[in-house]
Design an enzyme around this catalytic site. Structure first.
Site, mmCIF file in Angstrom:
data_model
loop_
_atom_site.group_PDB
_atom_site.id
_atom_site.type_symbol
_atom_site.label_atom_id
_atom_site.label_comp_id
_atom_site.label_asym_id
_atom_site.label_seq_id
_atom_site.Cartn_x
_atom_site.Cartn_y
_atom_site.Cartn_z
ATOM 1 N N THR A 108 -1.647 -1.469 -2.650
ATOM 2 C CA THR A 108 -1.404 -2.814 -3.160
ATOM 3 C C THR A 108 -0.434 -3.518 -2.219
ATOM 4 O O THR A 108 0.186 -2.883 -1.358
ATOM 5 C CB THR A 108 -0.793 -2.799 -4.569
ATOM 6 O OG1 THR A 108 0.541 -2.261 -4.482
ATOM 7 C CG2 THR A 108 -1.618 -1.975 -5.530
ATOM 8 N N VAL A 122 2.727 1.135 -3.207
ATOM 9 C CA VAL A 122 3.261 -0.123 -3.736
ATOM 10 C C VAL A 122 4.330 -0.630 -2.786
ATOM 11 O O VAL A 122 5.192 0.130 -2.341
ATOM 12 C CB VAL A 122 3.857 0.061 -5.149
ATOM 13 C CG1 VAL A 122 4.363 -1.271 -5.689
ATOM 14 C CG2 VAL A 122 2.828 0.664 -6.094
ATOM 15 N N VAL A 139 6.169 4.253 -1.208
ATOM 16 C CA VAL A 139 6.645 2.888 -1.092
ATOM 17 C C VAL A 139 6.210 2.340 0.264
ATOM 18 O O VAL A 139 6.287 3.018 1.284
ATOM 19 C CB VAL A 139 8.174 2.811 -1.243
ATOM 20 C CG1 VAL A 139 8.891 3.673 -0.206
ATOM 21 C CG2 VAL A 139 8.636 1.367 -1.141
ATOM 22 N N LYS A 140 5.732 1.101 0.262
ATOM 23 C CA LYS A 140 5.348 0.418 1.490
ATOM 24 C C LYS A 140 6.518 -0.435 1.976
ATOM 25 O O LYS A 140 7.015 -1.279 1.242
ATOM 26 C CB LYS A 140 4.115 -0.453 1.254
ATOM 27 C CG LYS A 140 2.873 0.323 0.867
ATOM 28 C CD LYS A 140 1.715 -0.596 0.501
ATOM 29 C CE LYS A 140 1.272 -1.453 1.672
ATOM 30 N NZ LYS A 140 0.097 -2.285 1.323
ATOM 31 N N ILE A 141 6.929 -0.193 3.210
ATOM 32 C CA ILE A 141 8.066 -0.906 3.789
ATOM 33 C C ILE A 141 7.592 -1.642 5.043
ATOM 34 O O ILE A 141 7.116 -1.014 5.994
ATOM 35 C CB ILE A 141 9.199 0.072 4.181
ATOM 36 C CG1 ILE A 141 9.670 0.881 2.961
ATOM 37 C CG2 ILE A 141 10.346 -0.689 4.814
ATOM 38 C CD1 ILE A 141 10.436 0.101 1.944
#
Length: 213
Positions: free
Chosen positions: A18, A49, A76-78
């Site tokens: 996402t 996310v 987690v997307k950074i």
């Protein structure tokens, strides 16, 4: 969610990615969207996310929250901004799962891999607007292999199935594609023609449309 469920019945869906734009377009609250996917996905399916905050401490807080959503396979997307690189190092020191995103060059991705990112998400088609996006991703695969880094590439931002095909041929570990591209890959018109021909010949000979009468 409906599109994911339909594809999950047809194909081996390894996970769901996402981003803030996709969630914003859903017309639902972000909490509802994230919760629905977290509840739907099987434990072995990965869930990605993205953080929204661009401030370091808040980014870390959001990242820890995201990784707490499921017992395993939540990442987690950074984005690979200056702050993002700093956050990736910190989050990996805490043992959290990280995907480096918003990547526009092989060098950006490689440096995120050195910071420990588990996954790298180059924006393939957007990269093509600045040069050879496909070539940059293929370079990245070679760079990771040559330097012995364990980060895996999840290519994103595709315009067509041919781009996906080229990168799979090059040995990419994963791709994240919108549903319409996935359906293009399994919707060759020749297949439908062949099936109709089989059915027509069978019916003409046996007067039925199944193997057993």
């Amino acid at each position: 969610m409906d599109a994911v469920k339909k594809l999950d019945e047809l194909l081996t869906v390894a996970g769901v990615t996402t981003n803030p734009t996709i969630i914003a377009k859903s017309g639902k609250s972000p909490e509802d969207v994230i919760r629905q996917f977290a509840e739907y996905l099987h434990p072995e399916q990965k869930f990605f996310v993205q953080t929204v905050s661009t401030e370091y401490k808040k980014m870390l807080e959001e990242a820890r929250y995201i990784c707490s959503l499921r017992p395993k396979n939540t990442y987690v997307k950074i984005p690979v901004t200056h702050t993002g690189y700093k956050a990736i190092k910190k989050l990996k020191s805490e043992g959290l799962g990280v995907l480096a995103t918003a990547i526009y060059s092989a060098d950006e991705a490689f440096l995120a891999a050195l910071n420990g990112a588990d996954y790298l998400a180059p924006y393939v088609n957007r990269m093509c607007n600045y040069g050879d996006g496909i070539g940059q991703v293929i370079d990245l695969l070679q760079m990771l292999e040559t330097q012995g880094l364990n980060s895996k590439v999840i290519a994103a931002s595709f315009k067509n199935a041919e781009q996906v095909h080229t990168l799979i041929t090059a040995g990419i570990q994963a791709v994240t594609v919108p549903p319409e591209i996935a359906y293009t890959m399994i919707g060759h018109p020749g297949t439908e023609i062949a099936v109709k021909e089989f059915t027509k010949n069978w019916q003409a000979t046996y007067g039925r449309d199944s193997l057993r009468g």
